[in-house]
Design a protein around this motif. Structure first.
Motif, PDB file in Angstrom:
ATOM      1  N   ALA A   1       0.831  -1.205   0.000  1.00 34.82           N
ATOM      2  CA  ALA A   1       0.000   0.000   0.000  1.00 34.82           C
ATOM      3  C   ALA A   1       0.869   1.259   0.000  1.00 34.82           C
ATOM      4  CB  ALA A   1      -0.929   0.001   1.210  1.00 34.82           C
ATOM      5  N   LEU A   2       1.945   1.242   0.783  1.00 39.42           N
ATOM      6  CA  LEU A   2       2.831   2.406   0.823  1.00 39.42           C
ATOM      7  C   LEU A   2       3.558   2.588  -0.507  1.00 39.42           C
ATOM      8  CD1 LEU A   2       4.003   4.731   2.449  1.00 39.42           C
ATOM      9  CD2 LEU A   2       5.787   3.168   3.226  1.00 39.42           C
ATOM     10  N   LEU A   3       3.989   1.503  -1.123  1.00 42.93           N
ATOM     11  CA  LEU A   3       4.655   1.610  -2.420  1.00 42.93           C
ATOM     12  C   LEU A   3       3.719   2.166  -3.492  1.00 42.93           C
ATOM     13  CD1 LEU A   3       6.778  -1.652  -2.559  1.00 42.93           C
ATOM     14  CD2 LEU A   3       7.610   0.692  -2.456  1.00 42.93           C
ATOM     15  N   ILE A   4       2.481   1.717  -3.489  1.00 41.31           N
ATOM     16  CA  ILE A   4       1.511   2.228  -4.466  1.00 41.31           C
ATOM     17  C   ILE A   4       1.220   3.696  -4.188  1.00 41.31           C
ATOM     18  CG2 ILE A   4      -0.899   2.048  -5.194  1.00 41.31           C
ATOM     19  CD1 ILE A   4      -0.588  -1.009  -4.840  1.00 41.31           C
ATOM     20  N   THR A   5       1.085   4.066  -2.910  1.00 42.01           N
ATOM     21  CA  THR A   5       0.846   5.464  -2.549  1.00 42.01           C
ATOM     22  C   THR A   5       2.007   6.344  -2.979  1.00 42.01           C
ATOM     23  OG1 THR A   5      -0.458   4.747  -0.651  1.00 42.01           O
ATOM     24  CG2 THR A   5       0.332   7.013  -0.634  1.00 42.01           C
ATOM     25  N   LEU A   6       3.235   5.899  -2.736  1.00 41.13           N
ATOM     26  CA  LEU A   6       4.403   6.674  -3.162  1.00 41.13           C
ATOM     27  C   LEU A   6       4.466   6.795  -4.682  1.00 41.13           C
ATOM     28  CD1 LEU A   6       7.220   5.450  -0.750  1.00 41.13           C
ATOM     29  CD2 LEU A   6       6.039   7.635  -0.752  1.00 41.13           C
ATOM     30  N   GLY A   7       4.087   5.753  -5.390  1.00 41.31           N
ATOM     31  CA  GLY A   7       4.066   5.816  -6.848  1.00 41.31           C
ATOM     32  C   GLY A   7       3.044   6.805  -7.376  1.00 41.31           C
ATOM     33  N   ILE A   8       1.870   6.806  -6.768  1.00 44.40           N
ATOM     34  CA  ILE A   8       0.821   7.743  -7.199  1.00 44.40           C
ATOM     35  C   ILE A   8       1.230   9.177  -6.894  1.00 44.40           C
ATOM     36  CG2 ILE A   8      -1.539   8.503  -6.690  1.00 44.40           C
ATOM     37  CD1 ILE A   8      -2.250   5.512  -6.359  1.00 44.40           C
ATOM     38  N   ILE A   9       1.745   9.409  -5.682  1.00 42.70           N
ATOM     39  CA  ILE A   9       2.160  10.764  -5.320  1.00 42.70           C
ATOM     40  C   ILE A   9       3.356  11.197  -6.163  1.00 42.70           C
ATOM     41  CG2 ILE A   9       3.094  12.185  -3.455  1.00 42.70           C
ATOM     42  CD1 ILE A   9       1.322  10.626  -1.534  1.00 42.70           C
ATOM     43  N   GLY A  10       4.277  10.278  -6.442  1.00 42.04           N
ATOM     44  CA  GLY A  10       5.400  10.601  -7.326  1.00 42.04           C
ATOM     45  C   GLY A  10       4.925  10.968  -8.725  1.00 42.04           C
ATOM     46  N   GLY A  11       3.903  10.287  -9.221  1.00 41.95           N
ATOM     47  CA  GLY A  11       3.323  10.640 -10.511  1.00 41.95           C
ATOM     48  C   GLY A  11       2.668  12.011 -10.492  1.00 41.95           C
ATOM     49  N   ILE A  12       2.011  12.334  -9.389  1.00 39.18           N
ATOM     50  CA  ILE A  12       1.409  13.670  -9.254  1.00 39.18           C
ATOM     51  C   ILE A  12       2.493  14.735  -9.289  1.00 39.18           C
ATOM     52  CG2 ILE A  12       0.179  15.192  -7.642  1.00 39.18           C
ATOM     53  CD1 ILE A  12      -1.447  12.705  -6.789  1.00 39.18           C
ATOM     54  N   TYR A  13       3.603  14.489  -8.585  1.00 39.93           N
ATOM     55  CA  TYR A  13       4.706  15.445  -8.595  1.00 39.93           C
ATOM     56  C   TYR A  13       5.302  15.599  -9.997  1.00 39.93           C
ATOM     57  CZ  TYR A  13       4.956  16.244  -3.589  1.00 39.93           C
ATOM     58  OH  TYR A  13       4.684  16.628  -2.308  1.00 39.93           O
ATOM     59  N   LEU A  14       5.388  14.516 -10.742  1.00 40.35           N
ATOM     60  CA  LEU A  14       5.880  14.602 -12.119  1.00 40.35           C
ATOM     61  C   LEU A  14       4.926  15.434 -12.981  1.00 40.35           C
ATOM     62  CD1 LEU A  14       7.948  13.693 -14.242  1.00 40.35           C
ATOM     63  CD2 LEU A  14       6.492  11.709 -14.640  1.00 40.35           C
ATOM     64  N   LEU A  15       3.632  15.219 -12.809  1.00 36.27           N
ATOM     65  CA  LEU A  15       2.654  16.023 -13.541  1.00 36.27           C
ATOM     66  C   LEU A  15       2.712  17.485 -13.119  1.00 36.27           C
ATOM     67  CD1 LEU A  15      -0.427  13.624 -13.594  1.00 36.27           C
ATOM     68  CD2 LEU A  15       1.056  14.245 -15.504  1.00 36.27           C
ATOM     69  N   TYR A  16       2.973  17.734 -11.844  1.00 32.37           N
ATOM     70  CA  TYR A  16       3.127  19.115 -11.377  1.00 32.37           C
ATOM     71  C   TYR A  16       4.322  19.786 -12.041  1.00 32.37           C
ATOM     72  CZ  TYR A  16      -0.355  19.110  -7.611  1.00 32.37           C
ATOM     73  OH  TYR A  16      -1.502  19.113  -6.890  1.00 32.37           O
ATOM     74  N   ALA A  17       5.441  19.070 -12.156  1.00 27.00           N
ATOM     75  CA  ALA A  17       6.624  19.648 -12.803  1.00 27.00           C
ATOM     76  C   ALA A  17       6.316  19.977 -14.262  1.00 27.00           C
ATOM     77  CB  ALA A  17       7.809  18.692 -12.705  1.00 27.00           C
ATOM     78  N   ILE A  18       5.609  19.089 -14.945  1.00 26.32           N
ATOM     79  CA  ILE A  18       5.217  19.349 -16.339  1.00 26.32           C
ATOM     80  C   ILE A  18       4.238  20.519 -16.398  1.00 26.32           C
ATOM     81  CG2 ILE A  18       4.000  18.362 -18.324  1.00 26.32           C
ATOM     82  CD1 ILE A  18       5.187  15.629 -17.465  1.00 26.32           C
ATOM     83  N   GLY A  19       3.317  20.594 -15.426  1.00 27.29           N
ATOM     84  CA  GLY A  19       2.366  21.704 -15.372  1.00 27.29           C
ATOM     85  C   GLY A  19       3.068  23.036 -15.158  1.00 27.29           C
ATOM     86  N   TRP A  20       4.076  23.069 -14.289  1.00 23.58           N
ATOM     87  CA  TRP A  20       4.840  24.301 -14.086  1.00 23.58           C
ATOM     88  C   TRP A  20       5.611  24.669 -15.352  1.00 23.58           C
ATOM     89  CZ3 TRP A  20       4.251  28.021 -10.806  1.00 23.58           C
ATOM     90  CH2 TRP A  20       3.727  27.766  -9.549  1.00 23.58           C
ATOM     91  N   LEU A  21       6.121  23.687 -16.062  1.00 22.41           N
ATOM     92  CA  LEU A  21       6.855  23.947 -17.298  1.00 22.41           C
ATOM     93  C   LEU A  21       5.927  24.541 -18.361  1.00 22.41           C
ATOM     94  CD1 LEU A  21       9.578  23.549 -18.834  1.00 22.41           C
ATOM     95  CD2 LEU A  21       8.627  21.387 -19.611  1.00 22.41           C
ATOM     96  N   ILE A  22       4.792  23.901 -18.581  1.00 24.51           N
ATOM     97  CA  ILE A  22       3.852  24.389 -19.604  1.00 24.51           C
ATOM     98  C   ILE A  22       3.265  25.739 -19.209  1.00 24.51           C
ATOM     99  CG2 ILE A  22       1.634  23.919 -20.713  1.00 24.51           C
ATOM    100  CD1 ILE A  22       2.352  20.934 -20.563  1.00 24.51           C
ATOM    101  N   GLY A  23       2.822  25.851 -17.959  1.00 22.63           N
ATOM    102  CA  GLY A  23       2.238  27.118 -17.500  1.00 22.63           C
ATOM    103  C   GLY A  23       3.244  28.250 -17.517  1.00 22.63           C
ATOM    104  N   GLY A  24       4.481  27.967 -17.131  1.00 21.24           N
ATOM    105  CA  GLY A  24       5.511  28.993 -17.141  1.00 21.24           C
ATOM    106  C   GLY A  24       5.881  29.436 -18.542  1.00 21.24           C
ATOM    107  N   LEU A  25       5.915  28.507 -19.483  1.00 21.89           N
ATOM    108  CA  LEU A  25       6.208  28.874 -20.873  1.00 21.89           C
ATOM    109  C   LEU A  25       5.073  29.698 -21.475  1.00 21.89           C
ATOM    110  CD1 LEU A  25       7.863  25.606 -22.234  1.00 21.89           C
ATOM    111  CD2 LEU A  25       8.968  27.799 -21.745  1.00 21.89           C
ATOM    112  N   ARG A  26       3.858  29.421 -21.055  1.00 22.74           N
ATOM    113  CA  ARG A  26       2.717  30.201 -21.545  1.00 22.74           C
ATOM    114  C   ARG A  26       2.757  31.636 -21.024  1.00 22.74           C
ATOM    115  NH1 ARG A  26      -0.099  29.416 -25.488  1.00 22.74           N
ATOM    116  NH2 ARG A  26      -1.886  30.360 -24.519  1.00 22.74           N
ATOM    117  N   LEU A  27       3.319  31.834 -19.831  1.00 22.58           N
ATOM    118  CA  LEU A  27       3.370  33.162 -19.228  1.00 22.58           C
ATOM    119  C   LEU A  27       4.624  33.962 -19.620  1.00 22.58           C
ATOM    120  CD1 LEU A  27       2.203  32.574 -15.556  1.00 22.58           C
ATOM    121  CD2 LEU A  27       0.997  33.783 -17.365  1.00 22.58           C
TER     122      LEU A  27
END
Length: 163
Positions: A70-96
């Protein structure tokens, strides 16, 4: 089996108590000292005494239990969210980038832009490394706090396409 009189002088009631065997052996090849549940070692060397698990294996102090599924799956999901956040900051920052030229210089924008893009992976790595010795729920709480704090607002407000 009856002991002789010489052995009686060296015996004391309760000699079979496993807490008395702490640090008794100096043989490096001997099995590590471990106590069953309900016993606690006291005195010199008591911090090196392990616990006997129900399956018969020995858990030594400082030995970490492996992460559960359960902890490994939770860390994987949260790690994926963080990866999406980094991509979101990249796209949003380039748009601005074009609009930010009116507010700050290009050097200031580039520094803050890359700091924002690297913030989610840095938060994940920092929390993971600083909470190695703590309980798993502490790690999850800090990671969830990072999910709330590092939301990529430029991407959320403007989106990938913009208006």
């Amino acid at each position: 089996m009856v002991r002789g009189n010489d052995d009686d002088a060296l015996a004391w009631g309760g000699d079979d108590d496993p807490t008395l065997d702490v640090g008794a052996t100096t043989d490096p090849d001997a099995a590590p000292a471990a106590l069953p549940e309900g016993y606690s070692a006291v005195g010199k060397g008591s911090e090196n005494v392990g616990r006997i698990r129900q399956d018969g294996s020995v858990a030594m102090p400082g030995e970490r239990a492996p992460m559960g599924n359960a902890l490994l799956i939770t860390l994987g999901i949260i790690g994926g969210i963080y990866l999406l956040y980094a991509i979101g900051w990249l796209i949003g920052g380039l748009r601005l980038q074009g609009q930010a030229a009116y507010l700050v210089t290009d050097v200031m924008y580039q520094g803050s832009f890359w700091l924002a893009v690297l913030a989610p992976p840095l938060w994940f790595a920092t929390v993971f490394l600083l909470t190695i010795g703590s309980k798993p729920w502490v790690r999850v709480v800090w990671l969830v706090a990072g999910v709330a704090l590092l939301l990529p607002w430029p991407f959320v407000l403007i989106g990938a396409v913009g208006r």
